[in-house]
Design an enzyme around this catalytic site. Structure first.
Site, short mmCIF file in Angstrom:
data_model
loop_
_atom_site.label_atom_id
_atom_site.label_comp_id
_atom_site.label_asym_id
_atom_site.label_seq_id
_atom_site.Cartn_x
_atom_site.Cartn_y
_atom_site.Cartn_z
N GLU A 127 -9.23 -27.70 14.50
CA GLU A 127 -9.17 -27.82 13.12
C GLU A 127 -10.61 -27.13 12.32
OE1 GLU A 127 -6.29 -28.21 11.91
OE2 GLU A 127 -6.96 -27.76 9.61
N ASP A 128 -11.52 -27.70 13.06
CA ASP A 128 -12.80 -27.37 12.25
C ASP A 128 -13.89 -26.35 13.24
OD1 ASP A 128 -12.03 -29.09 10.59
OD2 ASP A 128 -13.31 -30.70 11.06
#
Ligand code: MN
Length: 709
Positions: free
Chosen positions: A76-77
């Site tokens: 996700e990051d």
């Protein structure tokens, strides 16, 4: 501050050396991936995944879950692709990480209660492995613990979402300590003043209460000793959010709630639980109607305990919970109890443990002899054979897994199903047969004149869609057959110089009796479907009329007109592909209704003059539909010639349905085309255009007598 070394040390309690090494490897990978990122609080980002892993360690979750916890924000990051994780850590861990990311990405907006419940189910169904949920819950719990550094508005949003979705999920899975901590943190984030007020009140009440609590506990222990039962006795306090909920929902004052004293008695066997209950009821007077036996009838998440309320000295209400140590563990940790207390069997996977847990609930419920429908509830959640998708307005629909857009359309409304023509999945056009996935948004496009397609029956999975399509086709076919039958019978009668009006009802009844049918519609349907020959029935009706002298060929009736929009009961033969303008005949074939051939088609040669099998037809004057015709175009092998052919067809307003080129030699080729045209004139116009192309030498309309009509 927690460190990976401290965590590894703790892990030696229940993981092997090599498993701990893998957890550490995941940690270092994540540390590097999140390098330079900081949390809102200013700490390095890696603190968060490490804390999540720590929470899961308290539940004794396996090394794969802990690795997933370390890596849960990586996809996700940090932009590291899923495939890179898979190479490093294998598919199981990667799937767990992916599952957590998917849950993180779905946002819950509606406030409806029903919606919230469906959303919980969707979350559960999306997580094919129960460990995804556990990692997600730990992730959420740590985020709640560190809400302080966020803006109040964001804090409130996260808290609201947690109360709507995640704490109920924790509750379903029996993760009580997680649920209670979540609720208190959310309460504080949403209502800081109220939470502080209650916290203070509880603290000051605790001071006043100590003496009372001690004396009641002493009385209880005494009584247990007298009865020679060994058990742990302790006072318990309600958590802040449950006090608040009681005040809000039951309109009680804080005083009312604080005046109640709660105790828990934990012992070894179920037998002892009931003996203790007896002892307590003889110690203080029980309040009628307040006794609950959750041992015999467990709560839906497996919670078991005896609950009773007693009136102590000077009228103080005392609430007592009595349970075994096992029940206590289950009450606090729920599904996680299976990791906490059964870790000796290391080979057992997350899903298997979840299964064991459900199995346990089933056993409990069976022994209790009460309905087991609740387990269905839990089971569906854990072993997803359901999917959850959104309507464009954000409503959630539950469908069996494998469902398609057509199933969805029928689930919305029968009319939507009957008239759907296309769909958008997450705003992209998709075929109606596409299998839907959890969390997608489905939009159905309808057209007022659209009808269900029999081919849908090949892919729909819901009973609702299936029966609606069948039903529609059946009524449709029947009404079309009846009207075709009527036309065929009228035509046969008029060939004999008669009309329906010449026939007595009595004779119709006689024929119905002979044919074993009930109504005239049934008879017409049978004729239209090709199961009975119109001329024979016409004769029967007239003979019954005692009108015997009938010559079938005596009158040449005007042919029946075909519009092309008769529906399922009239079809056009593929062998000769008739188009308006062609002389045509109809062959009545059993079960298929009327099949239209050209008069010259070889397939109808043998019965063309048999009025029982063939009907003279003509084309209706206004026909708006299009018909398929086959053409063979002989032409030069010239670069770009196919494009010219296609554009000529296009200029003539005809459509190419299919095109294939077959080479004869280096110079010549033959192109087979299926065109849709309005009729012979239109076809002639199209052919004229094709002839103007340089290199086109010959154009032939072809028949395929071998093709099945
Ligand atoms: Mn996270």
């Amino acid at each position: 501050m927690p460190t990976i070394d401290a965590l590894s040390e703790r892990l030696t309690q229940y993981l092997s050396h090599s498993q701990i090494k893998q957890v550490c490897r995941a940690y270092y990978y994540a540390e590097q991936a999140h390098e330079g990122q900081r949390r809102r609080s200013g700490e390095p980002y890696i603190v968060h995944p490490l804390a999540v892993a720590n929470i899961l360690t308290e539940m004794h979750l396996d090394h794969q879950s802990l690795m997933a916890a370390m890596l849960h924000d990586v996809i996700e990051d940090t932009g590291i692709p899923k495939s890179a994780l898979a190479t490093q850590f294998g598919d199981v861990v990667t799937d767990l990480v992916d599952g957590v990311s998917k849950l993180t990405n779905i946002h819950f907006e509606s406030k409806e209660e029903q919606q919230a419940e469906n959303f919980q189910k969707m979350a559960m169904a999306m997580a094919k492995d129960i460990r995804v949920i556990l990692v997600k819950l730990a992730d959420r719990l740590h985020n709640l613990r560190t809400l302080g550094s966020l803006k109040p508005e964001k804090r409130r949003r996260i808290a609201r979402e947690t109360l709507d979705i995640y704490s109920p999920i924790a509750n379903r899975l029996g993760l009580n300590s997680v649920r209670m901590e979540m609720e208190d943190l959310c309460f504080e984030a949403m209502y800081p003043m109220r939470s502080e007020m209650i916290r203070k009140a509880v603290k000051s009440a605790r001071g006043h209460r100590t003496e009372m609590v001690d004396s009641i506990a002493a009385a209880i222990r005494n009584r247990l000793n007298e009865n020679a039962i060994s058990a742990r006795v302790f006072g318990r306090e309600k958590h802040l959010y449950s006090i608040y909920s009681k005040m809000r929902d039951q309109r009680k004052s804080l005083g009312d709630i604080m005046d109640v004293f709660g105790f828990r008695i934990v012992t070894d066997s179920v037998d002892d639980c009931y003996r203790i209950l007896g002892a307590m009821h003889s110690l203080f007077k029980p309040v009628p109607g307040r006794f609950k036996d959750y041992i015999a009838i467990p709560k839906t998440n497996g919670y078991q305990s005896l609950h009773t309320t007693l009136i102590g000295l000077s009228g103080t209400p005392i609430e007592i919970q009595i349970r075994t140590e096992d029940m206590e563990a289950m009450a606090n940790h729920g599904i996680a109890a299976h990791w906490l207390y059964k870790s000796e069997s290391d080979q057992v996977s997350g899903t298997q443990r979840a299964r064991q847990w459900v199995q346990n609930l089933l056993e409990l419920q069976k022994n209790a002899g009460s309905p087991i429908e609740f387990v269905e509830h839990v089971k569906v959640d854990l072993f997803p054979d359901e999917i959850y998708v959104f309507t464009p307005k954000g409503k959630i629909l539950e469908l069996p897994s494998g469902s398609t857009a057509v199933d969805f359309a029928y689930a919305v409304h029968t009319d939507v199903g009957n008239h759907c023509i296309a769909c958008r999945i997450d705003k992209q056009l998709a075929p109606l047969s596409a299998r839907l996935q959890n969390g997608q948004t489905i939009q159905i496009v309808t057209a007022p004149n659209a009808q269900p397609n029999p081919a849908w029956l090949n892919f729909v999975v819901t009973g609702k869609a299936r029966s609606n399509i069948r039903n529609y086709l059946k009524t449709q076919r029947r009404s079309e057959s009846v009207s075709l039958g009527e036309r065929l019978l009228n035509k046969a009668l008029s060939a004999l110089g008669k009309t329906m009006e010449d026939i007595d009802q009595a004779h119709i009844d006689l024929v119905l009796k002979e044919t074993d049918l009930v109504t005239i519609e049934d008879l017409l349907e049978d004729i239209g479907a090709g199961n009975r020959m119109a001329p024979l029935i016409a004769r029967r009706l007239l003979v019954a009329n005692k009108d015997t002298d009938i010559d079938l060929h005596a009158f040449e009736a005007s042919p029946m007109a075909i519009k092309g929009t008769e529906g399922l009961v009239v079809s056009f033969a593929k062998c000769c592909s008739p188009i308006p303008g062609d002389p045509i005949v109809g062959h009545v074939s059993s079960g298929r209704g009327l099949v239209v051939h050209t008069e010259t088609c070889r397939n109808v040669e043998e019965y063309r003059d048999n009025p029982e099998k063939c009907v003279h037809l003509s084309w209706d004057k206004d026909i708006s539909s299009e018909f398929t015709v086959d053409l063979k175009v002989y032409m030069e092998n010239r670069r770009g010639i196919i494009v010219e052919v296609a554009s000529a067809v296009n200029q003539a307003d005809a459509n190419i349905e299919k095109i294939s080129v077959e080479e004869r030699d280096a110079r010549l080729s033959v192109t087979h085309m299926k065109l849709s045209v309005q009729g012979r004139k239109h076809l002639a116009r199209t052919i004229r255009r094709l002839r103007t192309i340089r290199g086109v030498s010959k154009i032939v309309r072809t028949r395929n007598p071998k093709e099945k009509s």
